[in-house]
Design an enzyme around this catalytic site. Structure first.
Site, PDB file in Angstrom:
ATOM      1  N   ASP A  36       0.909  -1.265  -0.059  1.00 15.67           N
ATOM      2  CA  ASP A  36      -0.062   0.051   0.115  1.00 15.67           C
ATOM      3  C   ASP A  36       0.903   1.134  -0.025  1.00 15.67           C
ATOM      4  O   ASP A  36       1.998   1.368   0.653  1.00 15.67           O
ATOM      5  CB  ASP A  36      -0.919   0.019   1.261  1.00 15.67           C
ATOM      6  CG  ASP A  36      -2.035   0.953   1.173  1.00 15.67           C
ATOM      7  OD1 ASP A  36      -3.148   0.577   1.045  1.00 15.67           O
ATOM      8  OD2 ASP A  36      -1.655   2.216   1.093  1.00 15.67           O
ATOM      9  N   ILE A  37       0.631   2.075  -0.999  1.00 12.92           N
ATOM     10  CA  ILE A  37       1.387   3.535  -0.959  1.00 12.92           C
ATOM     11  C   ILE A  37       1.456   4.070   0.232  1.00 12.92           C
ATOM     12  O   ILE A  37       2.119   5.024   0.613  1.00 12.92           O
ATOM     13  CB  ILE A  37       1.000   4.268  -2.174  1.00 12.92           C
ATOM     14  CG1 ILE A  37       1.928   5.141  -3.005  1.00 12.92           C
ATOM     15  CG2 ILE A  37      -0.224   4.946  -1.890  1.00 12.92           C
ATOM     16  CD1 ILE A  37       1.596   5.521  -4.046  1.00 12.92           C
ATOM     17  N   ASN A  93     -12.575  -3.210   2.364  1.00 13.37           N
ATOM     18  CA  ASN A  93     -13.808  -2.292   2.441  1.00 13.37           C
ATOM     19  C   ASN A  93     -14.669  -2.216   1.331  1.00 13.37           C
ATOM     20  O   ASN A  93     -14.035  -2.292   0.258  1.00 13.37           O
ATOM     21  CB  ASN A  93     -12.735  -0.788   2.567  1.00 13.37           C
ATOM     22  CG  ASN A  93     -11.928  -0.508   3.682  1.00 13.37           C
ATOM     23  OD1 ASN A  93     -12.363  -1.035   4.766  1.00 13.37           O
ATOM     24  ND2 ASN A  93     -10.820  -0.058   3.350  1.00 13.37           N
ATOM     25  N   GLY A  99     -16.311   2.716   3.152  1.00  7.79           N
ATOM     26  CA  GLY A  99     -14.811   3.227   3.145  1.00  7.79           C
ATOM     27  C   GLY A  99     -14.092   2.759   1.777  1.00  7.79           C
ATOM     28  O   GLY A  99     -12.727   2.961   1.963  1.00  7.79           O
ATOM     29  N   HIS A 106     -10.209  -5.439  -3.666  1.00  7.32           N
ATOM     30  CA  HIS A 106      -8.743  -5.577  -3.273  1.00  7.32           C
ATOM     31  C   HIS A 106      -9.217  -5.914  -1.524  1.00  7.32           C
ATOM     32  O   HIS A 106     -10.088  -5.580  -1.063  1.00  7.32           O
ATOM     33  CB  HIS A 106      -7.968  -4.522  -3.294  1.00  7.32           C
ATOM     34  CG  HIS A 106      -8.576  -3.233  -2.762  1.00  7.32           C
ATOM     35  ND1 HIS A 106      -9.406  -2.419  -3.397  1.00  7.32           N
ATOM     36  CD2 HIS A 106      -8.482  -2.623  -1.552  1.00  7.32           C
ATOM     37  CE1 HIS A 106      -9.943  -1.624  -2.527  1.00  7.32           C
ATOM     38  NE2 HIS A 106      -9.236  -1.435  -1.590  1.00  7.32           N
TER      39      HIS A 106
HETATM   40  P1  AMP Z   1      -9.905   1.281  -0.115  1.00  3.11           P
HETATM   41  O1  AMP Z   1     -10.362   1.533  -1.356  1.00  3.11           O
HETATM   42  O2  AMP Z   1     -10.513   2.230   1.068  1.00  3.11           O
HETATM   43  O3  AMP Z   1      -9.873  -0.107   0.528  1.00  3.11           O
HETATM   44  O4  AMP Z   1      -8.270   1.609   0.151  1.00  3.11           O
HETATM   45  C1  AMP Z   1      -7.467   2.086  -1.163  1.00  3.11           C
HETATM   46  C2  AMP Z   1      -5.942   1.818  -0.598  1.00  3.11           C
HETATM   47  O5  AMP Z   1      -5.408   1.969  -1.735  1.00  3.11           O
HETATM   48  C3  AMP Z   1      -5.571   2.780   0.367  1.00  3.11           C
HETATM   49  O6  AMP Z   1      -5.080   2.270   1.399  1.00  3.11           O
HETATM   50  C4  AMP Z   1      -4.416   3.635  -0.415  1.00  3.11           C
HETATM   51  O7  AMP Z   1      -3.485   4.030   0.311  1.00  3.11           O
HETATM   52  C5  AMP Z   1      -4.055   2.584  -1.624  1.00  3.11           C
HETATM   53  N1  AMP Z   1      -3.633   3.240  -2.696  1.00  3.11           N
HETATM   54  C6  AMP Z   1      -4.154   4.093  -3.548  1.00  3.11           C
HETATM   55  N2  AMP Z   1      -3.196   4.512  -4.623  1.00  3.11           N
HETATM   56  C7  AMP Z   1      -2.197   3.278  -4.735  1.00  3.11           C
HETATM   57  C8  AMP Z   1      -0.962   3.138  -5.339  1.00  3.11           C
HETATM   58  N3  AMP Z   1      -0.829   3.617  -6.409  1.00  3.11           N
HETATM   59  N4  AMP Z   1      -0.210   1.972  -5.035  1.00  3.11           N
HETATM   60  C9  AMP Z   1      -0.524   1.177  -3.665  1.00  3.11           C
HETATM   61  N5  AMP Z   1      -1.495   1.646  -2.869  1.00  3.11           N
HETATM   62  C10 AMP Z   1      -2.359   2.527  -3.253  1.00  3.11           C
END
Ligand code: AMP
Length: 115
Positions: A36-37, A93, A99, A106
């Protein structure tokens, strides 16, 4: 959310197509796992299926059985590759109200102290 709502320009679709980079942890024919970024703990990795599924609800309703089994095995293989098998948290989520921000299904693997 119906499968028709899948947006092919979402960030994870672009990572799957190789248009955006990722810090890869594990990959097989069913799934890709990467860091995760914005990690919320010492280990924070995302596992995504190689298919157009918006959310957990969409994936479990529409993905073929082989894909569903392959995906969850890939989640387990990612945990093994990370060495977190003694203890970790899985989160999906689901929907904006749950959320979810990126609308490609994912699972978060989270382990260790929060950062
Ligand atoms: P969620 O949709 O709330 O379950 O979370 C999406 C997740 O994706 C978040 O924790 C972000 O930090 C992560 N995220 C967003 N863009 C990227 C990226 N380019 N590479 C890795 N993780 C990412």
């Amino acid at each position: 959310m119906p499968a028709s709502a899948y947006d092919r320009s979402n960030i994870f679709a672009r990572i799957l197509r190789g248009e955006l980079p990722c810090r890869k942890v594990y990959e097989d024919p069913f799934a890709l796992a990467f860091h995760d970024i914005h990690p919320k703990a010492a280990v924070h990795v995302l596992v995504i299926p190689k298919g157009e599924y918006v959310s957990f609800v969409d994936f479990t309703a529409d993905a073929p059985a082989e894909m569903q089994a392959g995906f969850w095995r890939a989640v387990a293989a990612t945990a093994r590759a990370l060495g977190v098998e003694p203890g970790f948290r899985l989160a999906a989520n689901t929907g904006a109200a749950g959320g979810q921000v990126v609308f490609h299904f994912h699972v978060h693997i989270v382990s260790g102290p929060r950062t």
